[in-house]
Design an enzyme around this catalytic site. Structure first.
Site, PDB file in Angstrom:
ATOM      1  N   CYS A  90      24.174 108.466  29.097  1.00  0.00           N
ATOM      2  CA  CYS A  90      24.014 109.915  29.250  1.00  0.00           C
ATOM      3  C   CYS A  90      23.394 110.197  30.624  1.00  0.00           C
ATOM      4  CB  CYS A  90      23.190 110.501  28.115  1.00  0.00           C
ATOM      5  SG  CYS A  90      23.855 110.181  26.477  1.00  0.00           S
TER       6      CYS A  90
ATOM      7  N   ASP B 143      33.670 115.125  26.025  1.00  0.00           N
ATOM      8  CA  ASP B 143      32.369 115.245  26.681  1.00  0.00           C
ATOM      9  C   ASP B 143      32.378 116.385  27.695  1.00  0.00           C
ATOM     10  OD1 ASP B 143      29.918 114.937  27.852  1.00  0.00           O
ATOM     11  OD2 ASP B 143      30.122 112.794  28.235  1.00  0.00           O
TER      12      ASP B 143
ATOM     13  N   HIS C 141      30.054 112.563  23.660  1.00  0.00           N
ATOM     14  CA  HIS C 141      28.877 112.277  24.462  1.00  0.00           C
ATOM     15  C   HIS C 141      27.785 111.670  23.570  1.00  0.00           C
ATOM     16  CE1 HIS C 141      26.206 112.875  27.907  1.00  0.00           C
ATOM     17  NE2 HIS C 141      25.280 113.230  27.039  1.00  0.00           N
TER      18      HIS C 141
END
Length: 251
Positions: free
Chosen positions: A134, A189, A221
């Site tokens: 991330c 995402d 994500h």
């Protein structure tokens, strides 16, 4: 299975002390170093488990709390499983903390993390590997471009905002990178839309960076994070295969 030893350590930085998790094979010998950059939810049991898995593969792994300026981990209290109902509340608190970690501060810290690893008797000489998740994928990419002589391999998974229009976007450091790179992108995402994936690949290709990018179809994500609702076991297994192969080649 290789036994590992994990412990909490403190990393001196220019701005204070970063708490961190260190884990390594329990055999009293040095091993190649890996710096693991956390996701926004921070240093917690799941990330320690991920680090232990890397240690079992033969690496000495450091997971710093990159939000240390706001307190020791956990900076924000988290439920055992992070689901959609709690995310808005959690990110309301995390948002200002994330924003406060500017690129300059993050890279000042990266220097401290890399120096600490290089000085440790638990690591071998030579450049390190980095993996990030991330927001950590952006930190990993930025570190590879800021300290090219110290980074041999960099992997990023479900990274966000890797190639924006901002003048300090991490992809703009591509021409400084010497490491081999791998990216595992989630196709579901919104933090990394297709145009950013293309911009990232174009920048790396133009700079002659050895890299490989893959789209994990159907993944969201956060797909590697087993303590969140975004977890995808199939995509996670694929991530481990790619990550360990990269580290094996480069380190």
């Amino acid at each position: 299975m290789t036994a590992v030893r994990g412990t909490s350590v403190d990393i001196p930085t220019q701005d204070g002390t970063a708490d961190a998790y260190l884990t390594h094979p329990d055999d009293s010998t040095p091993h190649p170093a890996v710096l693991l950059y956390m996701d926004a939810f921070g240093l917690r049991p799941h990330l320690k488990e991920m680090a232990d898995r890397l240690a079992r593969a033969g690496y000495t792994v450091l997971v710093p709390n990159v939000f240390y300026r706001h307190g020791r981990a956990p900076v924000v209290e988290l439920p055992d499983v992070i689901g959609p109902a709690r995310r808005p509340e959690i990110f309301e608190r995390l948002g200002p903390i994330m924003t406060s970690l500017t690129p300059d501060l993050a890279m000042r810290d990266a220097d401290a993390y890399l120096r600490w690893l290089a000085a440790s008797p638990l690591t071998t000489d030579g450049p390190v590997g980095i993996t990030g998740y991330c927001m950590g994928a952006g930190l990993a990419l930025r570190t590879a471009g800021t300290y090219p002589d110290r980074v041999a391999a960099m992997a990023g998974f479900h990274g966000g905002r890797l190639a924006t229009d901002s003048p300090d976007s991490p992809h703009l450091l591509a021409d400084r990178i010497t490491a081999e790179l791998y990216f595992g992108h989630a196709d579901q995402d919104p933090s990394l839309p297709p145009e950013q994936i293309d911009r990232l690949d174009e920048a790396l290709t133009a700079a002659g960076v050895r890299h490989h990018s893959e789209i994990y179809t159907g993944a969201h994500h956060g797909f590697t994070q087993a303590d969140t609702a975004a977890y995808d076991s199939t995509a996670d297994k694929r991530h481990w295969i790619a990550l360990l192969a990269l580290l094996d080649r480069a380190l």
